[in-house]
Enzyme design. Structure first.
Site, PDB file in Angstrom:
ATOM      1  N   ARG A 138     -26.864 -32.004  11.130  1.00  0.00           N
ATOM      2  CA  ARG A 138     -26.389 -33.154  10.347  1.00  0.00           C
ATOM      3  C   ARG A 138     -25.289 -32.761   9.369  1.00  0.00           C
ATOM      4  O   ARG A 138     -24.268 -33.439   9.266  1.00  0.00           O
ATOM      5  CB  ARG A 138     -27.550 -33.826   9.618  1.00  0.00           C
ATOM      6  N   ASN A 155     -31.772 -37.662  11.354  1.00  0.00           N
ATOM      7  CA  ASN A 155     -32.752 -37.153  12.301  1.00  0.00           C
ATOM      8  C   ASN A 155     -33.675 -38.289  12.717  1.00  0.00           C
ATOM      9  O   ASN A 155     -33.991 -39.171  11.913  1.00  0.00           O
ATOM     10  CB  ASN A 155     -33.597 -36.046  11.673  1.00  0.00           C
TER      11      ASN A 155
END
Length: 98
Positions: A27, A45
């Site tokens: 990320r 996520n």
């Protein structure tokens, strides 16, 4: 929230990335890459182990981001990337991790 102008050249995609993509800095690396490409949107996520992103920007930059997502950061092992065009009136000015 800003709305898109009536005539715009921005593409918005919903993207799902599968593989070893959680716990490897995916990320954070996605945010850095999106900032370099001048994209807006977000990344997060999912409980099933995938990463989801909404990517908005000029078509060429979005295409470059999709190419990058196929590899991801060095510790990631991407098994697949799927995407669909997502109609929206929202204009994302920045890209962030949520």
């Amino acid at each position: 929230m800003k709305s898109l102008p009536e005539h715009h050249d921005l593409e918005t995609l919903s993207v799902f990335v599968e593989g070893r993509v959680q716990g490897v800095g995916f990320r954070a690396a996605t945010v850095r890459q999106a900032h370099q490409l001048g994209l807006g949107g977000w990344v997060r996520n999912l409980p099933d182990g995938r990463v989801e992103a909404l990517i908005q920007g000029e078509r060429a930059a979005v295409d470059r981001m999709l190419s990058w997502l196929l590899q991801g950061p060095p510790a990631a092992r991407v098994a697949g990337v799927s995407h669909t065009e997502t109609p929206t009136e929202r204009h994302y000015e920045r890209f962030e991790q949520i």
